[in-house]
Design a protein around this motif. Structure first.
Motif, PDB file in Angstrom:
ATOM      1  N   THR A 173       0.844  -1.192   0.000  1.00 18.64           N
ATOM      2  CA  THR A 173       0.000   0.000   0.000  1.00 18.64           C
ATOM      3  C   THR A 173       0.879   1.241   0.000  1.00 18.64           C
ATOM      4  O   THR A 173       1.799   1.351   0.817  1.00 18.64           O
ATOM      5  N   VAL A 174       0.606   2.139  -0.923  1.00 15.66           N
ATOM      6  CA  VAL A 174       1.304   3.433  -0.928  1.00 15.66           C
ATOM      7  C   VAL A 174       0.230   4.493  -0.771  1.00 15.66           C
ATOM      8  O   VAL A 174      -0.573   4.728  -1.678  1.00 15.66           O
ATOM      9  N   ASP A 175       0.198   5.087   0.406  1.00 18.22           N
ATOM     10  CA  ASP A 175      -0.847   6.069   0.715  1.00 18.22           C
ATOM     11  C   ASP A 175      -0.274   7.470   0.701  1.00 18.22           C
ATOM     12  O   ASP A 175       0.927   7.665   0.872  1.00 18.22           O
ATOM     13  N   GLY A 176      -1.158   8.408   0.531  1.00 19.61           N
ATOM     14  CA  GLY A 176      -0.745   9.812   0.581  1.00 19.61           C
ATOM     15  C   GLY A 176      -0.277  10.281  -0.779  1.00 19.61           C
ATOM     16  O   GLY A 176       0.028   9.477  -1.665  1.00 19.61           O
ATOM     17  N   ALA A 177      -0.198  11.585  -0.937  1.00 16.47           N
ATOM     18  CA  ALA A 177       0.208  12.138  -2.229  1.00 16.47           C
ATOM     19  C   ALA A 177       1.726  12.100  -2.343  1.00 16.47           C
ATOM     20  O   ALA A 177       2.442  12.349  -1.373  1.00 16.47           O
ATOM     21  N   THR A 178       2.226  11.783  -3.541  1.00 19.06           N
ATOM     22  CA  THR A 178       3.663  11.894  -3.780  1.00 19.06           C
ATOM     23  C   THR A 178       3.979  13.343  -4.143  1.00 19.06           C
ATOM     24  O   THR A 178       3.107  14.075  -4.609  1.00 19.06           O
ATOM     25  N   ALA A 179       5.226  13.730  -3.930  1.00 15.29           N
ATOM     26  CA  ALA A 179       5.634  15.108  -4.231  1.00 15.29           C
ATOM     27  C   ALA A 179       5.657  15.325  -5.744  1.00 15.29           C
ATOM     28  O   ALA A 179       5.756  14.358  -6.509  1.00 15.29           O
ATOM     29  N   PRO A 180       5.607  16.571  -6.184  1.00 16.27           N
ATOM     30  CA  PRO A 180       5.702  16.849  -7.623  1.00 16.27           C
ATOM     31  C   PRO A 180       7.013  16.288  -8.175  1.00 16.27           C
ATOM     32  O   PRO A 180       8.047  16.318  -7.496  1.00 16.27           O
ATOM     33  N   GLY A 181       6.962  15.737  -9.382  1.00 19.13           N
ATOM     34  CA  GLY A 181       8.175  15.198  -9.999  1.00 19.13           C
ATOM     35  C   GLY A 181       8.445  13.747  -9.645  1.00 19.13           C
ATOM     36  O   GLY A 181       9.383  13.150 -10.158  1.00 19.13           O
ATOM     37  N   ILE A 182       7.627  13.146  -8.762  1.00 15.81           N
ATOM     38  CA  ILE A 182       7.814  11.738  -8.401  1.00 15.81           C
ATOM     39  C   ILE A 182       6.957  10.883  -9.334  1.00 15.81           C
ATOM     40  O   ILE A 182       5.783  11.159  -9.546  1.00 15.81           O
ATOM     41  N   THR A 183       7.576   9.839  -9.897  1.00 18.92           N
ATOM     42  CA  THR A 183       6.891   9.010 -10.878  1.00 18.92           C
ATOM     43  C   THR A 183       6.719   7.580 -10.361  1.00 18.92           C
ATOM     44  O   THR A 183       7.268   7.213  -9.318  1.00 18.92           O
ATOM     45  N   ALA A 184       5.991   6.806 -11.151  1.00 17.63           N
ATOM     46  CA  ALA A 184       5.799   5.386 -10.820  1.00 17.63           C
ATOM     47  C   ALA A 184       7.141   4.664 -10.696  1.00 17.63           C
ATOM     48  O   ALA A 184       7.291   3.747  -9.890  1.00 17.63           O
ATOM     49  N   LYS A 185       8.124   5.073 -11.481  1.00 14.94           N
ATOM     50  CA  LYS A 185       9.448   4.437 -11.434  1.00 14.94           C
ATOM     51  C   LYS A 185      10.077   4.648 -10.064  1.00 14.94           C
ATOM     52  O   LYS A 185      10.686   3.725  -9.501  1.00 14.94           O
ATOM     53  N   ASP A 186       9.927   5.862  -9.518  1.00 19.28           N
ATOM     54  CA  ASP A 186      10.490   6.145  -8.196  1.00 19.28           C
ATOM     55  C   ASP A 186       9.780   5.320  -7.121  1.00 19.28           C
ATOM     56  O   ASP A 186      10.414   4.824  -6.190  1.00 19.28           O
ATOM     57  N   ILE A 187       8.464   5.185  -7.272  1.00 14.69           N
ATOM     58  CA  ILE A 187       7.704   4.358  -6.318  1.00 14.69           C
ATOM     59  C   ILE A 187       8.204   2.917  -6.391  1.00 14.69           C
ATOM     60  O   ILE A 187       8.504   2.288  -5.373  1.00 14.69           O
ATOM     61  N   ALA A 188       8.340   2.411  -7.608  1.00 12.10           N
ATOM     62  CA  ALA A 188       8.737   1.009  -7.783  1.00 12.10           C
ATOM     63  C   ALA A 188      10.137   0.760  -7.224  1.00 12.10           C
ATOM     64  O   ALA A 188      10.363  -0.209  -6.493  1.00 12.10           O
ATOM     65  N   LEU A 189      11.097   1.628  -7.561  1.00  8.65           N
ATOM     66  CA  LEU A 189      12.471   1.426  -7.075  1.00  8.65           C
ATOM     67  C   LEU A 189      12.524   1.529  -5.551  1.00  8.65           C
ATOM     68  O   LEU A 189      13.273   0.805  -4.891  1.00  8.65           O
ATOM     69  N   SER A 190      11.695   2.423  -4.970  1.00  3.87           N
ATOM     70  CA  SER A 190      11.667   2.538  -3.508  1.00  3.87           C
ATOM     71  C   SER A 190      11.149   1.253  -2.874  1.00  3.87           C
ATOM     72  O   SER A 190      11.650   0.814  -1.835  1.00  3.87           O
ATOM     73  N   ILE A 191      10.123   0.667  -3.497  1.00  8.34           N
ATOM     74  CA  ILE A 191       9.570  -0.591  -2.983  1.00  8.34           C
ATOM     75  C   ILE A 191      10.634  -1.694  -3.038  1.00  8.34           C
ATOM     76  O   ILE A 191      10.847  -2.428  -2.067  1.00  8.34           O
ATOM     77  N   ILE A 192      11.326  -1.803  -4.172  1.00  8.93           N
ATOM     78  CA  ILE A 192      12.311  -2.883  -4.339  1.00  8.93           C
ATOM     79  C   ILE A 192      13.463  -2.696  -3.349  1.00  8.93           C
ATOM     80  O   ILE A 192      13.950  -3.654  -2.749  1.00  8.93           O
ATOM     81  N   ALA A 193      13.897  -1.435  -3.170  1.00  8.32           N
ATOM     82  CA  ALA A 193      14.977  -1.169  -2.208  1.00  8.32           C
ATOM     83  C   ALA A 193      14.533  -1.576  -0.805  1.00  8.32           C
ATOM     84  O   ALA A 193      15.315  -2.098  -0.019  1.00  8.32           O
TER      85      ALA A 193
END
Ligand code: SF4
Lengths: 472, 206
Positions: A173-193
């Motif tokens: 679950t990824v809740d809350g708004a991401t900051a401007p300039g944050i993309t799905a790629k950043d979400i995915a890499l953060s999850i994998i890390a």
């Protein structure tokens, strides 16, 4: 009757709808709705020939040329004979078995995981397989989609089914708004890390939460594409209005009354409120920063403001030895700030990040600027290419000094002629920073298209956000 | 497929984590047919230098490795690409079992389909076995009935999905069983057409 039904996850709903039969040992025979084949599927076709057998459901089998297609010519005669041979072999196998084909000369050709959604082959609630691990991409629609090996490809060709053991369920679950300039790629890499490159092994992931719901279909495809990089069997997102709007009007998608019926059925494809998951992971959208990889596994990812880790400061001997090996291969020093890492070239493309939105994001950073390093931009399909050209994105890339080429797997995989030379460092929108993935000796840093564009302009890894502010 | 029951052999230690399938078989070698053999390309870019000469310090180049049928390695072995050629390369080189703390899911399934046993042990046991190979060089016995690895006088248990255990023990190929279920598949298809008309694809124009 519904009152006594066990609460179910999205994954279980789609799985259960496809069970043909169960075996005593617990394996279940799943019916497959879409089977995508590409040049690499030749081992399976050879098995078919050995058995003198026929494809059971050619109508549900789709051939796509992508892994070996050249991106700089439209003439196979100009291509190395062994590579051209791979493309012709797929053509022959599809023709011999009456399989629908998006071949090299087809105006709709592109990467299999780009054209599936684009053509309306990908729909919520389907089972989809392909001899390619990034088949997890199609889970963005709420399809159960996973990669298989050649023996399984042969099994599906012959029977349109697969024996599978039900994986465990994991909700991220990824809740809350991401900051401007944050993309799905950043979400995915953060999850994998966070969970590790083997963190989701044996699991089917469902992505949930407000930050996921807010993603466009393109973003959801990027996220689900990278599910396999955390080791997951597949990744899924429950279909919603964003999904239905994307499907409507696609060439091979249902239409009219059939579509209305489908949408009614698809609305049921959500996890029940009290459905049980074997594991749950929670991320806060606002904590996610532009993320890049520094090592040789997608789990070697950090926010751009961080520094390369120091193996000498690590307690875990096995982790320290991995970091040492990674730094040695990547030519990096412990403690080096990530945004000082100089690059030799960039690549924008692959089934992870080659859709129109990805190209727009990169172009908006590059507009009116010049790249300090050479690079390649390869759209995910001919249709994406056409649209990008209508929007003038090709002119932005070319004016910045990058090469605008044809669609295909290109520099993602080092098998079609597009390579990163040995020892060179590439900022890349692809999915794997494995040793030698982009060519023997190549060094890959994974990041979003906007971050690659920023790196091209700076000549080193850098935070794209200041560039976004000055662009707007 | 050859059944896997019990195996006594020498083991090769490869103390690296996350050896992905791109390492096991680099993409450029995947155009050949299976009959031509993939063993010579196993871990090619780690085994050989730029001139094509074997790197003397790489474990697979040691004489003992050529006789070893068991490979012992670190976590996340076989992650990445679904290429079954990674398994062909291991099998054609002579391996029948890989021992590691974790495996890529698709790799493990491909391995089982080719009679190669992916035996999962704890991280601590993997480290101990790696150490023992380097110090003693003793023979290892892998027993799939009891899910046990015997190394000198030490015993380690491993895990494998029971479905895969049965399949390997019997040398089963799923395909013959599935073909015998053709009638069930046909009935499913008929029922499903009525229930999910939207799942069909339009006929091809040509
Ligand atoms: S673009 Fe790369 S990851 Fe995607 S299908 Fe092609 S080779 Fe695989």
């Amino acid at each position: 009757m519904t009152a006594t039904r066990q609460p179910q996850t999205l994954f279980d709903k789609v799985w259960d709808a496809h069970v043909v039969t169960r075996r005593e040992d617990g394996a279940e025979l799943l019916f497959i709705d879409r089977h995508l084949v590409h040049e690499g599927s030749f081992h399976a076709f050879n098995k078919l020939k050995e058995k003198r057998a026929k494809v059971r459901r050619p109508d549900l089998t789709i051939g796509v040329a992508d892994h070996y297609v050249p991106t700089r010519t439209r003439a196979l005669s100009e291509v190395a004979p062994d590579i051209a041979g791979m493309i012709r072999q797929l053509d022959d196998n599809c023709r011999a078995n009456a399989i629908r084909m998006f071949g090299f000369d087809d105006p709709r050709q592109g990467i299999v995981h780009v054209i599936g959604p684009e053509q309306g082959l990908t729909l919520p609630g389907l089972t989809m397989v392909c001899g390619d691990s990034h088949t997890s991409t199609h889970g963005a629609f709420g399809a159960l989609a996973f990669g298989i090996g050649a023996s399984e490809v042969a099994h599906v060709l012959l029977t349109q089914t697969l024996w599978q053991k039900r994986p465990k369920r994991m909700r991220i679950t990824v809740d809350g708004a991401t900051a401007p300039g944050i993309t799905a790629k950043d979400i995915a890499l953060s999850i994998i890390a966070r969970i590790g490159a083997d963190g989701a092994q044996g699991h089917a992931i469902e992505y949930a939460g407000s930050a996921i719901r807010a993603l466009t279909m393109e973003g959801r495809l990027t996220l689900c594409n990278l599910s396999i990089e955390s080791g997951a069997r597949c990744g899924m997102i429950a279909p919603d209005e964003t999904t239905f709007a994307y499907v409507r009007g696609r060439p091979l998608a249902p239409a009219g009354d059939v579509l209305d019926g489908a949408i009614a059925a698809w609305r049921e494809l959500t996890s029940d409120a009290d459905a049980a998951f074997d594991r749950a992971v929670l991320l806060d959208g606002k904590d996610i920063a532009p993320t890049v990889t520094w090592g040789i596994s997608p789990e070697d990812a950090l926010p751009i403001g961080a520094s390369v880790p120091d193996p000498a400061a690590m307690d875990d001997a096995s982790r320290a030895s991995h970091v040492r090996e990674a730094l040695d291969y990547m030519g990096l020093a412990p403690g080096q700030a990530l945004d000082t890492i100089r690059i030799d070239r960039v690549f924008i493309g692959s089934c992870t990040n080659s859709r129109i939105e990805d190209l727009r994001a990169a172009a908006s950073v590059l507009a009116g600027r010049t790249a300090r390093v050479p690079g390649l931009v390869s759209p995910g399909s001919h249709l994406v290419k056409q649209q990008a050209e209508q929007e003038g994105l090709d002119r932005i890339f070319i004016a910045a000094g990058l090469d605008w080429v044809g669609p295909g797997c290109s520099m993602c995989v080092g098998m079609n002629g597009d390579l990163v030379p040995s020892g060179e460092r590439c900022a890349s929108t692809t999915n794997r920073n494995f040793k030698g993935r982009q060519g023997p000796g190549a060094r890959t840093h994974l990041m979003s298209p906007a971050m690659v564009a920023a790196a091209a302009i700076a000549g080193h890894l850098t935070d794209v956000r200041p560039l976004l502010r000055s662009a707007s | 497929m050859k059944p896997f029951d019990r195996l006594t052999t020498s083991a090769c230690a490869l103390p690296l984590a996350s050896i992905d399938t791109d390492q096991l078989i680099p993409a450029r070698f995947m155009k050949r047919s299976r009959a031509d053999g993939y063993g010579q390309f196993l871990l090619h870019d780690m085994r050989f230098d730029e001139t094509g000469a074997p790197r003397p310090d790489f474990p697979l180049n040691a004489d003992a490795a050529k006789r070893a049928e068991v490979l012992v390695t670190r976590r996340n072995f076989g992650a990445g690409s679904s290429r079954e050629a990674a398994v062909y390369a291991l099998v054609d080189f002579g391996f029948r079992c890989v021992i590691a703390p974790s495996f890529g899911d698709i790799f493990a399934s491909n391995a089982v389909n080719n009679g190669l046993l992916p035996a999962k042990v704890s991280e601590a046991d993997a480290e101990e076995i790696l150490g023992l190979i380097e110090t003693t060089g003793a023979a290892v016995t892998v027993d799939l009935h009891d899910c046990l690895i015997r190394f000198g006088n030490r015993n380690y248990s491993f895990t494998i999905d029971p479905i895969w255990q049965t399949k390997l023990l019997n040398g089963w190929d799923d395909l013959d069983l599935t073909l015998s279920l053709s009638g069930d598949i046909g009935r499913f298809e008929q029922r499903d057409q009525a229930e999910r008309p939207w799942a069909r694809l339009p006929d091809r124009p040509d």
